[in-house]
Design a protein around this motif. Structure first.
Motif, PDB file in Angstrom:
ATOM      1  N   ALA A  90      64.017  30.686  26.912  1.00 41.18           N
ATOM      2  CA  ALA A  90      63.484  29.584  27.029  1.00 41.18           C
ATOM      3  C   ALA A  90      61.962  28.891  26.929  1.00 41.18           C
ATOM      4  CB  ALA A  90      63.727  29.421  29.206  1.00 41.18           C
ATOM      5  N   SER A  91      62.268  28.339  25.936  1.00 43.48           N
ATOM      6  CA  SER A  91      60.532  27.343  25.459  1.00 43.48           C
ATOM      7  C   SER A  91      60.008  27.264  26.612  1.00 43.48           C
ATOM      8  CB  SER A  91      60.587  26.449  24.274  1.00 43.48           C
ATOM      9  OG  SER A  91      61.473  25.454  24.931  1.00 43.48           O
ATOM     10  N   ALA A  92      59.028  26.398  26.742  1.00 41.38           N
ATOM     11  CA  ALA A  92      57.769  25.886  28.130  1.00 41.38           C
ATOM     12  C   ALA A  92      58.087  24.747  28.226  1.00 41.38           C
ATOM     13  CB  ALA A  92      56.304  25.842  26.959  1.00 41.38           C
ATOM     14  N   ASP A  93      58.472  24.995  29.666  1.00 38.05           N
ATOM     15  CA  ASP A  93      58.377  23.261  30.093  1.00 38.05           C
ATOM     16  C   ASP A  93      60.242  23.224  29.795  1.00 38.05           C
ATOM     17  OD1 ASP A  93      56.050  24.033  31.776  1.00 38.05           O
ATOM     18  OD2 ASP A  93      55.188  22.155  29.829  1.00 38.05           O
ATOM     19  N   SER A  94      60.906  23.984  29.659  1.00 38.97           N
ATOM     20  CA  SER A  94      62.355  23.640  28.999  1.00 38.97           C
ATOM     21  C   SER A  94      63.120  24.088  30.597  1.00 38.97           C
ATOM     22  CB  SER A  94      62.718  24.315  27.896  1.00 38.97           C
ATOM     23  OG  SER A  94      62.873  25.869  28.632  1.00 38.97           O
ATOM     24  N   THR A  95      64.081  23.158  30.158  1.00 40.31           N
ATOM     25  CA  THR A  95      65.267  23.463  31.120  1.00 40.31           C
ATOM     26  C   THR A  95      66.922  23.715  30.335  1.00 40.31           C
ATOM     27  OG1 THR A  95      64.209  21.091  32.456  1.00 40.31           O
ATOM     28  CG2 THR A  95      66.282  22.209  33.219  1.00 40.31           C
ATOM     29  N   HIS A  96      67.440  24.532  31.553  1.00 40.62           N
ATOM     30  CA  HIS A  96      68.838  25.202  31.251  1.00 40.62           C
ATOM     31  C   HIS A  96      69.859  24.440  31.663  1.00 40.62           C
ATOM     32  CE1 HIS A  96      66.121  26.751  28.061  1.00 40.62           C
ATOM     33  NE2 HIS A  96      65.346  27.141  28.647  1.00 40.62           N
ATOM     34  N   GLN A  97      70.820  24.505  32.031  1.00 39.97           N
ATOM     35  CA  GLN A  97      72.568  23.938  32.733  1.00 39.97           C
ATOM     36  C   GLN A  97      73.322  25.120  32.320  1.00 39.97           C
ATOM     37  OE1 GLN A  97      72.424  21.411  34.792  1.00 39.97           O
ATOM     38  NE2 GLN A  97      70.408  21.103  34.462  1.00 39.97           N
ATOM     39  N   VAL A  98      73.160  26.099  33.120  1.00 40.44           N
ATOM     40  CA  VAL A  98      74.117  27.473  33.365  1.00 40.44           C
ATOM     41  C   VAL A  98      75.133  27.232  33.192  1.00 40.44           C
ATOM     42  CG1 VAL A  98      74.135  29.320  33.801  1.00 40.44           C
ATOM     43  CG2 VAL A  98      72.250  28.509  32.921  1.00 40.44           C
ATOM     44  N   ALA A  99      76.507  27.075  33.512  1.00 40.21           N
ATOM     45  CA  ALA A  99      77.877  27.050  33.891  1.00 40.21           C
ATOM     46  C   ALA A  99      78.173  28.907  33.577  1.00 40.21           C
ATOM     47  CB  ALA A  99      78.636  26.210  33.301  1.00 40.21           C
ATOM     48  N   LEU A 100      78.755  29.555  34.856  1.00 46.15           N
ATOM     49  CA  LEU A 100      79.078  30.967  34.859  1.00 46.15           C
ATOM     50  C   LEU A 100      80.860  30.429  35.073  1.00 46.15           C
ATOM     51  CD1 LEU A 100      77.306  33.475  35.989  1.00 46.15           C
ATOM     52  CD2 LEU A 100      77.548  32.628  33.392  1.00 46.15           C
ATOM     53  N   LEU A 101      81.931  31.490  34.203  1.00 45.21           N
ATOM     54  CA  LEU A 101      83.607  30.497  35.342  1.00 45.21           C
ATOM     55  C   LEU A 101      83.897  31.866  35.639  1.00 45.21           C
ATOM     56  CD1 LEU A 101      86.206  29.389  35.075  1.00 45.21           C
ATOM     57  CD2 LEU A 101      86.361  29.664  32.757  1.00 45.21           C
ATOM     58  N   PHE A 102      84.576  32.279  36.747  1.00 45.80           N
ATOM     59  CA  PHE A 102      85.212  33.649  37.219  1.00 45.80           C
ATOM     60  C   PHE A 102      86.914  32.815  37.013  1.00 45.80           C
ATOM     61  CE2 PHE A 102      81.234  33.958  38.895  1.00 45.80           C
ATOM     62  CZ  PHE A 102      81.421  35.791  38.062  1.00 45.80           C
ATOM     63  N   THR A 103      87.625  33.637  35.453  1.00 45.31           N
ATOM     64  CA  THR A 103      89.107  32.933  36.018  1.00 45.31           C
ATOM     65  C   THR A 103      90.227  34.415  36.869  1.00 45.31           C
ATOM     66  OG1 THR A 103      89.890  34.478  33.633  1.00 45.31           O
ATOM     67  CG2 THR A 103      88.625  32.321  33.735  1.00 45.31           C
ATOM     68  N   ASP A 104      91.010  33.972  37.696  1.00 48.59           N
ATOM     69  CA  ASP A 104      92.204  34.251  38.339  1.00 48.59           C
ATOM     70  C   ASP A 104      91.423  34.414  39.726  1.00 48.59           C
ATOM     71  OD1 ASP A 104      94.202  33.645  36.103  1.00 48.59           O
ATOM     72  OD2 ASP A 104      93.781  35.075  35.379  1.00 48.59           O
ATOM     73  N   VAL A 105      90.443  34.262  40.449  1.00 50.03           N
ATOM     74  CA  VAL A 105      90.044  34.162  41.443  1.00 50.03           C
ATOM     75  C   VAL A 105      91.646  34.611  42.730  1.00 50.03           C
ATOM     76  CG1 VAL A 105      88.487  34.209  42.994  1.00 50.03           C
ATOM     77  CG2 VAL A 105      88.196  33.822  40.753  1.00 50.03           C
ATOM     78  N   ALA A 106      91.780  35.376  43.111  1.00 51.83           N
ATOM     79  CA  ALA A 106      92.609  35.635  43.990  1.00 51.83           C
ATOM     80  C   ALA A 106      92.730  35.633  45.371  1.00 51.83           C
ATOM     81  CB  ALA A 106      92.885  36.805  44.643  1.00 51.83           C
ATOM     82  N   VAL A 107      93.644  34.989  46.313  1.00 50.60           N
ATOM     83  CA  VAL A 107      93.080  34.681  46.976  1.00 50.60           C
ATOM     84  C   VAL A 107      92.686  35.029  48.059  1.00 50.60           C
ATOM     85  CG1 VAL A 107      94.159  33.421  49.512  1.00 50.60           C
ATOM     86  CG2 VAL A 107      95.147  32.577  47.746  1.00 50.60           C
ATOM     87  N   GLY A 108      91.425  34.489  49.016  1.00 54.10           N
ATOM     88  CA  GLY A 108      90.965  35.194  49.623  1.00 54.10           C
ATOM     89  C   GLY A 108      89.213  34.479  49.925  1.00 54.10           C
ATOM     90  N   ILE A 109      88.501  35.529  50.665  1.00 52.37           N
ATOM     91  CA  ILE A 109      87.558  35.056  51.088  1.00 52.37           C
ATOM     92  C   ILE A 109      85.771  35.935  50.328  1.00 52.37           C
ATOM     93  CG2 ILE A 109      85.470  34.810  52.892  1.00 52.37           C
ATOM     94  CD1 ILE A 109      87.343  34.193  54.838  1.00 52.37           C
ATOM     95  N   TYR A 110      84.979  35.208  49.450  1.00 57.65           N
ATOM     96  CA  TYR A 110      84.316  35.993  49.318  1.00 57.65           C
ATOM     97  C   TYR A 110      82.971  35.670  49.019  1.00 57.65           C
ATOM     98  CZ  TYR A 110      88.321  36.704  46.009  1.00 57.65           C
ATOM     99  OH  TYR A 110      89.804  37.298  45.421  1.00 57.65           O
ATOM    100  N   THR A 111      81.540  36.488  48.649  1.00 57.52           N
ATOM    101  CA  THR A 111      80.606  36.118  49.005  1.00 57.52           C
ATOM    102  C   THR A 111      79.832  36.565  47.401  1.00 57.52           C
ATOM    103  OG1 THR A 111      79.775  38.495  50.692  1.00 57.52           O
ATOM    104  CG2 THR A 111      78.189  37.683  49.840  1.00 57.52           C
ATOM    105  N   LEU A 112      78.854  35.452  47.482  1.00 56.04           N
ATOM    106  CA  LEU A 112      78.603  34.532  45.375  1.00 56.04           C
ATOM    107  C   LEU A 112      76.966  35.732  45.554  1.00 56.04           C
ATOM    108  CD1 LEU A 112      79.275  33.612  42.985  1.00 56.04           C
ATOM    109  CD2 LEU A 112      78.459  31.626  44.150  1.00 56.04           C
TER     110      LEU A 112
END
Length: 894
Positions: A82-104
Motif C-alpha cells: 500500500a502507498s500512503a493513505d491508500s485504500t484497498h478492497q479485498v475479496a477472498l473466495l472459499f469454494t465448495d464449502v460443505a454444510v456445517g458451522i464454521y469459525t472465520l
C-alpha cells in the motif's frame, strides 16, 4: 477442495522495506460474507476494506482462516502493498464449502498500525488487525416421522387414570403422541394426516422448527377390543427425504378387566362307587381375575338334562367357595358349569366334569374305530334343522339305554332314549336347529343313566349356515266383478336357497275382521312365482290379504301383503216408461211397454230376471237381463202383454231381480175407449151439450156426497141432524164415525166367516216387517206381504186343530189372495189423480179433517192401525190407502 482467489483494488509498486514507514488496518464494519447462511454446500466470499493509516508506504499480509467446530482450518490470504493513505478492497473466495458451522478468523500481519486500532467515530469505521466470527452452510429441509417405537400411547381408563404406553383395554380412552423431527436447518409449515382403522382421513396443519422435534397428539377416543391400525403421513413442500414421511402403527386392544374363574370337582368316594350309590362331590370355585363376578353355578347329571345342583354365585376378586354336591352314581359324567353371569377371562375354567365307570352296559362305537356321526340335510339356512344319527354297540353284559346329545351355542338338545340289549346295536338320532349364520361348531356326545359310554362317543362337527331365506308376497292386482266376485293376482318371491313348503292363507279383511277364503300349502322354488286367487262374492269394502307361513323353517322379512278391494260397485235403477204401444191400449189387445234398466255406478252388474206384473201380481212377461255396464245411458227392454187388462186405468209393475237385489218400478196407464161406446157422438160436440154435461156432473157429485154422508152417519139424532143440516163435522166426529163404520164391517165379516167353516185361516207374521197376514190353514206355498212386499213360504196345517176364525177387519186385506193393494210394491195403494177415477178419489189435501202422515223414508205407519206401509218418496205428496184397514190419508215427505 478449497481454491483461493486474490483480488487487489490496485497494483502498487514494490518498495523496499527500508522505505516502509506506513501502517495498515482493516475496517471490521466493512466485512461482508456472501454465501453465509445459505442452504446446502457452496461458495463463501469474504469482503473487507484495508487502509494505510500512517501516510507512508506499507507492506502487509491479510490472512482468512475458515475452521470447522472440530478445529480443522482452511486458510486463504493476500499480500497487500500500500502507498500512503491508500485504500484497498479485498475479496477472498472459499469454494465448495460443505454444510456445517464454521469459525472465520481474519488477521493482518506486517506493516500494521497497531496504535490506530479501534473505532473511528468520525468515519464510522472499526479499525482492526484481527477479527473472528461464525459462518454456516445450512442443512436442507428434511422433516420425518419418528419410528413407531417412539410413539407414545396415552391411555385413560374407565376410572380416569392416565398412563403412557400401558396395555390398552377395551373401553379405554386412547390418544397417540407422534414425534415429528426436523433434521434440517430450515423452519417449515406442512400438514399431517391420519386414518384410524381405514376410516375417514383427518388433516391438520403442522409447523416444524429447524433442528427441532415436535409432538403431535391424535385423539382416538374409546377403543374396542381387537386389532387396530393407525395410518399417519406428513406433507412438507421441498422435503429432501420422503422415506420417513409415512408410517402405520399396529396395536391390539385387550379385553376389559374380567373375572378369571376356575371350577374343579373332587370326591373321595366316587372312584369306588357302584351303580346307584350316593356320592358326595366338593365343587370349588375361585376368582383370581381383575373384577368381581355374579352368576349361577349349576351341575347336571350324566344325561345332561336333569339339574342336580344349582346355586347363585357372587364372588369378588381373590375369593373362593366350596360347595357339596350329592348325586346318585350312574355311568357317564357329572358336569358343573358357570351360567348367566358376565363375561369371564378366556383362560378361565368354566366347566368341570367327573366321569363314572362301573359294572353296567357298555356302549362303544361300531367297529371300535371311533364314533362317526352322520349328518343329513343342507345346505342350511338359519332356522333349518340339522339331523344327526349315530350307530352304537352294547359290548357289556347288561342291557342299557343311550341318548344322543347335541349342543349348539348355549342350546343343548337330545334325541330319544334308545334301549339296546347286551351284544346289540342301536341307532341314536337327534336334531338341532341352526341359530346363527356362518360356521358353527356343534358338540355331540352319548349319555346313559345305566351304562358306561366310551370316550370316542363324543366329538364335534362344523356346519356352515346361510342367512334365512326370505318370503316376499306382493299383490299386483285386485279386481271386483259382480258376476265372479273378487279375483286377485299376487306374486311370491323366495330368496336363493333350497325349495320350501309354505302355508298360504288368503282372505278378506273388513273393519278389522278377517274372513279366510282359501287355505292350502304350496312348494316354492327360489325365484318369483305368480298366483291368481278367486275369492268369490263380496259386496262390502275392505282389502284382500295373504299370509304365508313357513312349514318347518324360518323366514326373514315380511310374509304378509294386502291390497284394497276396488270401491266401484253397480248402482241399479229401474224405470217403467209411461208410453205404451199402442198409446191407448184396448182391453184384451196385444200391447208392449218399455222397462229401462240403468246402472249409475262404477262397475258392471250381474245378469238378472226382468218381469212385468199386473195389479194382481200376475206375471205378464218375463225375460233374462244381461250384465249391465256402468253408463249414463240405460238399456231399454220391451215387455209384451198378450192381453191388456180391463179397466180405465191399468197399473203395471216392472220387477227386476239382480242377485239378492230386487227393484220395482210402477206406473199407471190409461186404457183406450172401445169402439161403439161413443156412438151417436160424431164430429164436433155442441157447446150446449158440454155445458149440460158439466151441470149434470156437478149435480151427481153433490148428490153422491150427501148420500155418502148420510149412509155413514151414526144413528144418533144429534149426528143425523148435523149431517142433515149439512154442517161441517169436526176431526173428532169424523174419527168416531170411522170407528163406527169399522165396527159394523167387523161384525159383518165375523158373521160371514163363522158361517164358512171351510175357509178357516191361520194368522202368520211377516218375517221382514212383522205385519200379520191371515192364511187358510189348508194353503201351502208362497205368500207376499202387502206392506213390505217380502215373499215367504207357508205350510198347510197337518193333523192340528183348525184355529178359530180371526175376526179382525184386516183379515181380507192381509190374506194370501192377490188383490190390488198387495200388488202394489210400496205396500199402500197410491190413488191416481182424477183422470179415470171417481170424483171422490180426487186429491183431498185441502179438505178439512184430512189425515196426513209424513216420513223421511219410503216406510211410514198407517195413522189408524199403525201398519207399516211403503210409499215411495218420489211420488209424494199423494193420497194413500192402507191395505189393512182401508184408511185413506195424505202421504208427505219430510
Amino acid at each position: 477442495m478449497v481454491m483461493v482467489s486474490l483480488v487487489a483494488a490496485c497494483f502498487l509498486p514494490i518498495f523496499s522495506s527500508a522505505e516502509s514507514h506506513g501502517g495498515l488496518l482493516f475496517d471490521a464494519n466493512s466485512i461482508t460474507l456472501d454465501g453465509d447462511g445459505e442452504v446446502g454446500e457452496g461458495s463463501l466470499w469474504v469482503n473487507l476494506t484495508v487502509k494505510e493509516m500512517l501516510g507512508g508506504l506499507a507492506n502487509a499480509t491479510l490472512s482468512v482462516d475458515l475452521s470447522t467446530i472440530e478445529g480443522v482450518p482452511i486458510t486463504n490470504s493476500q499480500v497487500i502493498n500500500a502507498s500512503a493513505d491508500s485504500t484497498h478492497q479485498v475479496a477472498l473466495l472459499f469454494t465448495d464449502v460443505a454444510v456445517g458451522i464454521y469459525t472465520l478468523e481474519i488477521n493482518l500481519s506486517g506493516d500494521a498500525d497497531v496504535s490506530g486500532v479501534g473505532p473511528d467515530n468520525a468515519s464510522g469505521a472499526d479499525w482492526r488487525v484481527a477479527w473472528s466470527g461464525i459462518v454456516s452452510k445450512l442443512r436442507p429441509l428434511s422433516v420425518g416421522l419418528a419410528s413407531t417405537g417412539q410413539w407414545n400411547m396415552v391411555v385413560v381408563d374407565s376410572a380416569g387414570n392416565s398412563s403412557a404406553n400401558a396395555n390398552v383395554r377395551d373401553g379405554d380412552n386412547l390418544s397417540v403422541e407422534i414425534p415429528v423431527v426436523n433434521f434440517g436447518d430450515v423452519n417449515a409449515t406442512g400438514s399431517l394426516q391420519w386414518s384410524f382403522d381405514g376410516g375417514n382421513l383427518s388433516i391438520s396443519a403442522l409447523n416444524s422448527l429447524a433442528d427441532m422435534t415436535a409432538m403431535f397428539s391424535i385423539e382416538l377416543g374409546i377403543v374396542a377390543e381387537g386389532n387396530h391400525s393407525l395410518d399417519v403421513s406428513i406433507n412438507f413442500s421441498g422435503d429432501a427425504d420422503l422415506s420417513d414421511d409415512s408410517a402405520t402403527l399396529q396395536f391390539a386392544v385387550g379385553p376389559p378387566p374380567l373375572a378369571r374363574l376356575n371350577l374343579s370337582l373332587s370326591s373321595t368316594t366316587a372312584v369306588a362307587a357302584e351303580l346307584g350309590a350316593s356320592v358326595d362331590f366338593t365343587l370349588s370355585v375361585a376368582n383370581d381375575g381383575e373384577v368381581d363376578w355374579s352368576g349361577l353355578v349349576q351341575c347336571t347329571n350324566p344325561d345332561a338334562n336333569s339339574v342336580v345342583f344349582s346355586a347363585p354365585l357372587s364372588i369378588v376378586v381373590g375369593q373362593s367357595f366350596n360347595y357339596t354336591v350329592n348325586i346318585t352314581a350312574t355311568p357317564g359324567r357329572l358336569e358343573c358349569a358357570l351360567k348367566d353371569g358376565g363375561r369371564i377371562a378366556d383362560d378361565s375354567t368354566a366347566l368341570a366334569t367327573y366321569p363314572f365307570t362301573m359294572q353296567a352296559a357298555e356302549f362303544t362305537s361300531v367297529g371300535g374305530g371311533g364314533g362317526e356321526i352322520s349328518i343329513s340335510g343342507g345346505p342350511w339356512h338359519v332356522g333349518d334343522v340339522v339331523s344327526t344319527n349315530l350307530l352304537v354297540y352294547n359290548s357289556g353284559d347288561y342291557d342299557g339305554s343311550a341318548t344322543l346329545f347335541l349342543r349348539h351355542g348355549s342350546s343343548t338338545v337330545s334325541g330319544s332314549s334308545i334301549a339296546i340289549a347286551s351284544g346289540g346295536g342301536g341307532l341314536l338320532v337327534a336334531d338341532v336347529t341352526v341359530a346363527a349364520t356362518g360356521d358353527s361348531v356343534i358338540e355331540w356326545w352319548v349319555a346313559s343313566l345305566d351304562a358306561t359310554v366310551a370316550g370316542d362317543l363324543a366329538g364335534n362337527f362344523t356346519i356352515s349356515a346361510l342367512q334365512s331365506q326370505s318370503l316376499q308376497p306382493v299383490f299386483t292386482s285386485v279386481d271386483w266383478d259382480a258376476s265372479s266376485g273378487i279375483s286377485s293376482a299376487w306374486t311370491v318371491e323366495l330368496s336363493p336357497g333350497i325349495e320350501r313348503v309354505v302355508g298360504v292363507e288368503i282372505g278378506i279383511s273388513a273393519d278389522g275382521v278377517e274372513e279366510v277364503r282359501q287355505q292350502y300349502s304350496i312348494s316354492l322354488s327360489t325365484g318369483q312365482r305368480e298366483i291368481v286367487s278367486h275369492l268369490g262374492e263380496f259386496t262390502g269394502q275392505g282389502e284382500v290379504y295373504v299370509r304365508l307361513t313357513p312349514q318347518e323353517w324360518l323366514t326373514s322379512g315380511s310374509s304378509e301383503a294386502s291390497m284394497s278391494i276396488p270401491d266401484g260397485r253397480p248402482l241399479l235403477r229401474l224405470v217403467q216408461e209411461s208410453e205404451t204401444t199402442p198409446s191407448s191400449p184396448l182391453e184384451s189387445t196385444s200391447v208392449t211397454l218399455t222397462c229401462t234398466l240403468h246402472n249409475d255406478g262404477m262397475a258392471t252388474s250381474k245378469g238378472g230376471t226382468l218381469r212385468l206384473l199386473d195389479a194382481d201380481g200376475q206375471v205378464l212377461d218375463e225375460t233374462t237381463s244381461l250384465p249391465l255396464a256402468a253408463s249414463a245411458n240405460g238399456r231399454s227392454v220391451t215387455m209384451n202383454i198378450s192381453s191388456w187388462p180391463s179397466g180405465k186405468v191399468v197399473d203395471m209393475q216392472c220387477w227386476w231381480r239382480v242377485g239378492d237385489e230386487i227393484l220395482v218400478a210402477e206406473n199407471s196407464h190409461i186404457s183406450g175407449i172401445v169402439e161403439g161406446e161413443d156412438e151417436g157422438i160424431s164430429g164436433i160436440v155442441p157447446t150446449t151439450y158440454v155445458i149440460y154435461g158439466i151441470i149434470a156432473a156437478v149435480v151427481v157429485t153433490l148428490v153422491s156426497r150427501l148420500a155418502y154422508g148420510w149412509k155413514n152417519a151414526s144413528p144418533s139424532t144429534s149426528d143425523g141432524a148435523a149431517a142433515g143440516a149439512g154442517g161441517p163435522l169436526s176431526r173428532k166426529e169424523k174419527s168416531e164415525q170411522r170407528k163406527a163404520r169399522k165396527s159394523a164391517k167387523r161384525e159383518s165379516k165375523t158373521s160371514v166367516k163363522k158361517s164358512t167353516s171351510s175357509s178357516e185361516k191361520l194368522e202368520v207374521p211377516c218375517p221382514s216387517c212383522e205385519q200379520k197376514l191371515s192364511v187358510p190353514t189348508t194353503f201351502s206355498g208362497t205368500v207376499r206381504c202387502p206392506s213390505c212386499r217380502h215373499e215367504f213360504d207357508v205350510e198347510a196345517e197337518s193333523g192340528h186343530e183348525v184355529p178359530a176364525p180371526v175376526t179382525s177387519t184386516d183379515e181380507d186385506e192381509h190374506s194370501y189372495e192377490s188383490d190390488r193393494e198387495r200388488s202394489t210394491s210400496e205396500g199402500a195403494t197410491a190413488i191416481p189423480s182424477a183422470a179415470g177415477r171417481d170424483e171422490e178419489e180426487t186429491d183431498a189435501s185441502d179438505e178439512p179433517g184430512q189425515l196426513v202422515v209424513a216420513s223421511k223414508s219410503d216406510i211410514l205407519p198407517c195413522p189408524d192401525c199403525e201398519a207399516k206401509l211403503r210409499v215411495p218418496l218420489e211420488k209424494r205428496p199423494v193420497r194413500a190407502r192402507c191395505p189393512a184397514c182401508k184408511t185413506e190419508f195424505i202421504a208427505h215427505a219430510i
